[in-house]
Design an enzyme around this catalytic site. Sequence first.
Site, mmCIF file in Angstrom:
data_model
loop_
_atom_site.group_PDB
_atom_site.id
_atom_site.type_symbol
_atom_site.label_atom_id
_atom_site.label_comp_id
_atom_site.label_asym_id
_atom_site.label_seq_id
_atom_site.Cartn_x
_atom_site.Cartn_y
_atom_site.Cartn_z
ATOM 1 N N LEU A 187 29.923 -5.433 -87.730
ATOM 2 C CA LEU A 187 28.707 -4.958 -87.058
ATOM 3 C C LEU A 187 28.886 -5.077 -85.557
ATOM 4 O O LEU A 187 29.384 -6.093 -85.077
ATOM 5 C CB LEU A 187 27.486 -5.790 -87.481
ATOM 6 N N HIS A 188 28.484 -4.041 -84.824
ATOM 7 C CA HIS A 188 28.542 -4.156 -83.371
ATOM 8 C C HIS A 188 27.515 -3.278 -82.653
ATOM 9 O O HIS A 188 27.288 -3.437 -81.465
ATOM 10 C CB HIS A 188 29.945 -3.810 -82.857
ATOM 11 N N ARG A 189 26.868 -2.352 -83.368
ATOM 12 C CA ARG A 189 25.959 -1.421 -82.693
ATOM 13 C C ARG A 189 24.656 -2.104 -82.303
ATOM 14 O O ARG A 189 24.129 -2.949 -83.038
ATOM 15 C CB ARG A 189 25.700 -0.201 -83.572
#
Length: 360
Positions: free
Chosen positions: A206-208
Amino acid sequence: MKITLIAGARPNFMKIAPIIHAINALHSTSLSYRLVHTGQHFDEKMSHTFFKQLNIPEPDVNLNCGGGSQAEQTAAIMIAFEKELVQNPADLVLVVGDVTSTMACSIVAKKLHVKVAHVEAGIRSFDLTMPEEINRMVTDALADYYFTTTLWAGENLRKTGVGEERIFFVGNVMIDTLLQNRSKFIKPEFWQKLQLQNKNYFVLTLHRPANVDESKNLKVLIEEITTHANDLPILFPIHPRTAKVLRESGIDAENLHIVEPLGYLEFNFLVENALAVITDSGGITEETTVMGIPCMTLRDNTERPETISIGTNELLGTDPRAIAPAMEKLFAGHWKKGSIPEKWDGSAAERIVACLLKLN
């Protein structure tokens, strides 16, 4: 033809590697390249490790433009790259993907009247809240030549008035890298310690901003994932952006294992042997499609619809309540098998270089 190749962030390295290998394999003086690393990703695992593992030569220059806000980084790259391109003129600047470096270097090149080629051109999420979508649109508005991964991407370009003679459907260079390195995947060091078993764990990335910027949102999302994973281990190689928020969220789940960012070969070993991948990345959905691994994408849209219509990916959205039914479908054995999109065959870079020779 003198080509300046731009690499700045993790996805760029995977896309530039097969192009470099294809040019080197020519043993020809008709094409030469200078490799510019903008320094957009400066973490060891995000940068140098990828050069080493993917057999990319050391860059001719590193612009060291890491850190800062999007605007600050864009400005820093433009200032540094302008000096670089003036000192080392090129006939063509080749950019890949959709990161800040892609857009910034395209703008500089065009202002210096240097032609631009965009690899992975034409893909669209049609979501302007995504920085990557803005990068893609600006780059494609400026480019002279467009190398596309799918027929759908070419159609997007035609709708904006790009002439057929400038669009080249070549396939996916990320898949070139995947297929070239698949036999070299490396078991991560923590494999034995965590007693991982083939097809008996999940990989999570996850990074958004929509998923990770608020600690409460991130906590709810991860609680849904850990709760419905049937107690299977969840491996989370954490993106630098997510680390701080995760610490603040107070997440505590026995089956969640936070690990450091992994090299390309280690990460893809983990993916290839996973039961499924849960992600908000675009590129990972391409890799899981080719490897036949079920993939759940925690986004409301995607610029890679072929991974859904053809591949193993499903778009769940950002509502945590969508996770439970997707997990139920997976454990029931009802996940689609998928197939591989046209020209995702490991030869995209050779097609690109063949096109460049004709343009020379």
